[in-house]
Design a protein around this motif. Sequence first.
Motif, PDB file in Angstrom:
ATOM      1  N   VAL A 163      37.373  28.401  43.651  1.00 49.97           N
ATOM      2  CA  VAL A 163      38.320  29.438  43.255  1.00 49.97           C
ATOM      3  C   VAL A 163      37.788  30.803  43.674  1.00 49.97           C
ATOM      4  O   VAL A 163      36.579  31.050  43.657  1.00 49.97           O
ATOM      5  CB  VAL A 163      38.576  29.400  41.727  1.00 49.97           C
ATOM      6  N   ALA A 164      38.698  31.676  44.064  1.00 49.56           N
ATOM      7  CA  ALA A 164      38.357  33.059  44.400  1.00 49.56           C
ATOM      8  C   ALA A 164      39.537  33.940  44.025  1.00 49.56           C
ATOM      9  O   ALA A 164      40.683  33.481  43.970  1.00 49.56           O
ATOM     10  CB  ALA A 164      38.028  33.211  45.886  1.00 49.56           C
ATOM     11  N   ALA A 165      39.257  35.218  43.759  1.00 49.33           N
ATOM     12  CA  ALA A 165      40.312  36.180  43.439  1.00 49.33           C
ATOM     13  C   ALA A 165      39.993  37.499  44.127  1.00 49.33           C
ATOM     14  O   ALA A 165      38.823  37.874  44.265  1.00 49.33           O
ATOM     15  CB  ALA A 165      40.422  36.380  41.927  1.00 49.33           C
ATOM     16  N   LEU A 166      41.033  38.188  44.565  1.00 53.80           N
ATOM     17  CA  LEU A 166      40.879  39.495  45.194  1.00 53.80           C
ATOM     18  C   LEU A 166      42.137  40.307  44.949  1.00 53.80           C
ATOM     19  O   LEU A 166      43.159  39.773  44.482  1.00 53.80           O
ATOM     20  CB  LEU A 166      40.609  39.361  46.692  1.00 53.80           C
ATOM     21  N   SER A 167      42.061  41.611  45.244  1.00 58.68           N
ATOM     22  CA  SER A 167      43.228  42.471  45.060  1.00 58.68           C
ATOM     23  C   SER A 167      43.379  43.394  46.260  1.00 58.68           C
ATOM     24  O   SER A 167      42.412  43.685  46.970  1.00 58.68           O
ATOM     25  CB  SER A 167      43.112  43.292  43.771  1.00 58.68           C
ATOM     26  N   VAL A 168      44.622  43.845  46.468  1.00 56.83           N
ATOM     27  CA  VAL A 168      44.946  44.769  47.553  1.00 56.83           C
ATOM     28  C   VAL A 168      45.753  45.909  46.949  1.00 56.83           C
ATOM     29  O   VAL A 168      46.752  45.665  46.260  1.00 56.83           O
ATOM     30  CB  VAL A 168      45.769  44.083  48.662  1.00 56.83           C
ATOM     31  N   ASP A 169      45.327  47.162  47.193  1.00 57.72           N
ATOM     32  CA  ASP A 169      46.067  48.281  46.619  1.00 57.72           C
ATOM     33  C   ASP A 169      47.090  48.828  47.609  1.00 57.72           C
ATOM     34  O   ASP A 169      47.268  48.295  48.710  1.00 57.72           O
ATOM     35  CB  ASP A 169      45.119  49.372  46.119  1.00 57.72           C
ATOM     36  N   ALA A 170      47.758  49.901  47.225  1.00 56.09           N
ATOM     37  CA  ALA A 170      48.889  50.415  47.998  1.00 56.09           C
ATOM     38  C   ALA A 170      48.490  50.980  49.353  1.00 56.09           C
ATOM     39  O   ALA A 170      49.339  51.117  50.239  1.00 56.09           O
ATOM     40  CB  ALA A 170      49.625  51.486  47.188  1.00 56.09           C
ATOM     41  N   GLU A 180      32.279  38.632  43.471  1.00 53.27           N
ATOM     42  CA  GLU A 180      32.270  39.932  44.125  1.00 53.27           C
ATOM     43  C   GLU A 180      31.661  39.873  45.519  1.00 53.27           C
ATOM     44  O   GLU A 180      31.859  40.783  46.321  1.00 53.27           O
ATOM     45  CB  GLU A 180      31.508  40.942  43.267  1.00 53.27           C
ATOM     46  N   ALA A 181      30.915  38.824  45.812  1.00 54.28           N
ATOM     47  CA  ALA A 181      30.301  38.654  47.132  1.00 54.28           C
ATOM     48  C   ALA A 181      30.065  37.170  47.360  1.00 54.28           C
ATOM     49  O   ALA A 181      30.199  36.351  46.447  1.00 54.28           O
ATOM     50  CB  ALA A 181      28.986  39.431  47.221  1.00 54.28           C
ATOM     51  N   GLY A 182      29.726  36.824  48.597  1.00 54.39           N
ATOM     52  CA  GLY A 182      29.459  35.428  48.915  1.00 54.39           C
ATOM     53  C   GLY A 182      30.735  34.667  49.201  1.00 54.39           C
ATOM     54  O   GLY A 182      31.682  35.197  49.776  1.00 54.39           O
ATOM     55  N   ALA A 183      30.776  33.414  48.774  1.00 59.94           N
ATOM     56  CA  ALA A 183      31.930  32.548  49.008  1.00 59.94           C
ATOM     57  C   ALA A 183      32.608  32.228  47.685  1.00 59.94           C
ATOM     58  O   ALA A 183      32.070  32.503  46.604  1.00 59.94           O
ATOM     59  CB  ALA A 183      31.496  31.265  49.713  1.00 59.94           C
ATOM     60  N   SER A 184      33.814  31.657  47.774  1.00 58.77           N
ATOM     61  CA  SER A 184      34.536  31.274  46.566  1.00 58.77           C
ATOM     62  C   SER A 184      33.664  30.363  45.709  1.00 58.77           C
ATOM     63  O   SER A 184      32.887  29.556  46.211  1.00 58.77           O
ATOM     64  CB  SER A 184      35.856  30.595  46.925  1.00 58.77           C
ATOM     65  N   SER A 215      40.845  26.280  46.576  1.00 53.00           N
ATOM     66  CA  SER A 215      40.635  25.587  47.847  1.00 53.00           C
ATOM     67  C   SER A 215      39.751  24.365  47.653  1.00 53.00           C
ATOM     68  O   SER A 215      39.095  24.201  46.620  1.00 53.00           O
ATOM     69  CB  SER A 215      40.008  26.536  48.873  1.00 53.00           C
ATOM     70  N   ASP A 216      39.736  23.525  48.683  1.00 59.56           N
ATOM     71  CA  ASP A 216      38.913  22.320  48.652  1.00 59.56           C
ATOM     72  C   ASP A 216      37.504  22.579  49.167  1.00 59.56           C
ATOM     73  O   ASP A 216      36.589  21.810  48.881  1.00 59.56           O
ATOM     74  CB  ASP A 216      39.568  21.218  49.483  1.00 59.56           C
ATOM     75  N   GLU A 217      37.337  23.635  49.953  1.00 58.30           N
ATOM     76  CA  GLU A 217      36.034  24.021  50.485  1.00 58.30           C
ATOM     77  C   GLU A 217      35.803  25.497  50.170  1.00 58.30           C
ATOM     78  O   GLU A 217      36.759  26.263  50.023  1.00 58.30           O
ATOM     79  CB  GLU A 217      35.969  23.796  52.005  1.00 58.30           C
ATOM     80  N   PRO A 218      34.543  25.924  50.055  1.00 58.69           N
ATOM     81  CA  PRO A 218      34.284  27.341  49.771  1.00 58.69           C
ATOM     82  C   PRO A 218      34.741  28.235  50.916  1.00 58.69           C
ATOM     83  O   PRO A 218      34.530  27.918  52.086  1.00 58.69           O
ATOM     84  CB  PRO A 218      32.758  27.391  49.586  1.00 58.69           C
ATOM     85  N   LEU A 219      35.388  29.335  50.570  1.00 58.21           N
ATOM     86  CA  LEU A 219      35.869  30.303  51.555  1.00 58.21           C
ATOM     87  C   LEU A 219      35.065  31.593  51.404  1.00 58.21           C
ATOM     88  O   LEU A 219      35.020  32.165  50.309  1.00 58.21           O
ATOM     89  CB  LEU A 219      37.354  30.597  51.341  1.00 58.21           C
ATOM     90  N   ALA A 243      52.879  38.599  52.694  1.00 61.48           N
ATOM     91  CA  ALA A 243      53.049  37.152  52.665  1.00 61.48           C
ATOM     92  C   ALA A 243      51.744  36.496  52.215  1.00 61.48           C
ATOM     93  O   ALA A 243      50.736  37.171  51.979  1.00 61.48           O
ATOM     94  CB  ALA A 243      53.447  36.644  54.049  1.00 61.48           C
ATOM     95  N   GLU A 244      51.765  35.174  52.094  1.00 64.50           N
ATOM     96  CA  GLU A 244      50.551  34.457  51.731  1.00 64.50           C
ATOM     97  C   GLU A 244      49.474  34.665  52.790  1.00 64.50           C
ATOM     98  O   GLU A 244      49.769  34.854  53.970  1.00 64.50           O
ATOM     99  CB  GLU A 244      50.840  32.963  51.574  1.00 64.50           C
ATOM    100  N   LEU A 245      48.227  34.612  52.356  1.00 67.87           N
ATOM    101  CA  LEU A 245      47.116  34.767  53.285  1.00 67.87           C
ATOM    102  C   LEU A 245      47.014  33.537  54.176  1.00 67.87           C
ATOM    103  O   LEU A 245      47.289  32.410  53.746  1.00 67.87           O
ATOM    104  CB  LEU A 245      45.803  34.955  52.523  1.00 67.87           C
ATOM    105  N   GLU A 246      46.602  33.752  55.406  1.00 64.62           N
ATOM    106  CA  GLU A 246      46.457  32.647  56.351  1.00 64.62           C
ATOM    107  C   GLU A 246      45.078  32.008  56.177  1.00 64.62           C
ATOM    108  O   GLU A 246      44.196  32.102  57.031  1.00 64.62           O
ATOM    109  CB  GLU A 246      46.667  33.155  57.776  1.00 64.62           C
ATOM    110  N   VAL A 247      44.909  31.356  55.040  1.00 68.05           N
ATOM    111  CA  VAL A 247      43.671  30.643  54.722  1.00 68.05           C
ATOM    112  C   VAL A 247      44.059  29.317  54.079  1.00 68.05           C
ATOM    113  O   VAL A 247      45.148  29.187  53.507  1.00 68.05           O
ATOM    114  CB  VAL A 247      42.774  31.455  53.756  1.00 68.05           C
ATOM    115  N   PRO A 248      43.191  28.312  54.165  1.00 69.13           N
ATOM    116  CA  PRO A 248      43.509  27.030  53.523  1.00 69.13           C
ATOM    117  C   PRO A 248      43.466  27.149  52.008  1.00 69.13           C
ATOM    118  O   PRO A 248      42.774  28.002  51.451  1.00 69.13           O
ATOM    119  CB  PRO A 248      42.408  26.096  54.046  1.00 69.13           C
TER     120      PRO A 248
END
Length: 259
Positions: A163-170, A180-184, A215-219, A243-248
């Motif tokens: 699992v991972a979480a992120l945000s995008v502002d305006a 905050e760093a590394g992989a999911s 995801s099934d693998e760390p991103l 749109a959705e991110l282009e990641v698995p």
Amino acid sequence: MSAHESEWTLRRLSAGELTTTEAARVQAHAASCESCAQALRGIQAAQTRLEAEGPFGRFEAGVEQALRRQQDSARPPPRRWVATTVAIAASLLVVVLVRPLLGSSAESGAIEGLNRLKGGATAELLIGGGLGPQREAIPGRPEALDLGERVTVGYTAGTHRYVAALSVDAIGEVTPLFPEAGASAPVVPGSGQHWLPGGWEFTGSGAERVIVVLSDEPLPQETLVEAARRAFAQADGDVGRMAELEVPGAQTHWVLQKP
């Protein structure tokens, strides 16, 4: 003097996610470092306030009502087909046949703007800590935040393992929220719903998009950040239209409107 502990480490300590050895080390440091002790007390107080407002259960009735309202609003207006018939008595009658559009997203069960997760996974975002009651944000529907409110993100992993979480502002600035760093990070073992440690209070103004990826693998967070930047650019800089991110993996998106 030893270096201060990161906020991420203090949040993991508060959430009980550190190993026994690591937790003892961080607690010992906080006992001798007033700055870290104060930060830890703030994290614990914020979490206590949020949890005191209501259980972290799913507001199923409210969600179902919101989805029904959204489905009703997405249903297209009926199309009117006009046919004419000639009456035997030489009068002309106009018969209007009302027929709904077929093949619409509403009739096929799809709800525009709502992210559905695969693999038995779910995700939700709770808002609390302000003057109003705790509430759940609905994916695809902008939710206004009040001053001082914080958000907490929960998930049910289903068949996914990370699992991972992120945000995008305006303005397109992307911030990794968890980790905050590394992989999911590996999901919490066991079935049922789990909550990401701590919570977040978004500063500034304008919209903020929060994204959870299971995801099934760390991103790597770098991969997720770059994917979010591409999605922002493809939306012509409109964070509300990304749109959705282009990641698995499976994703859930929420759009929050900061005060």
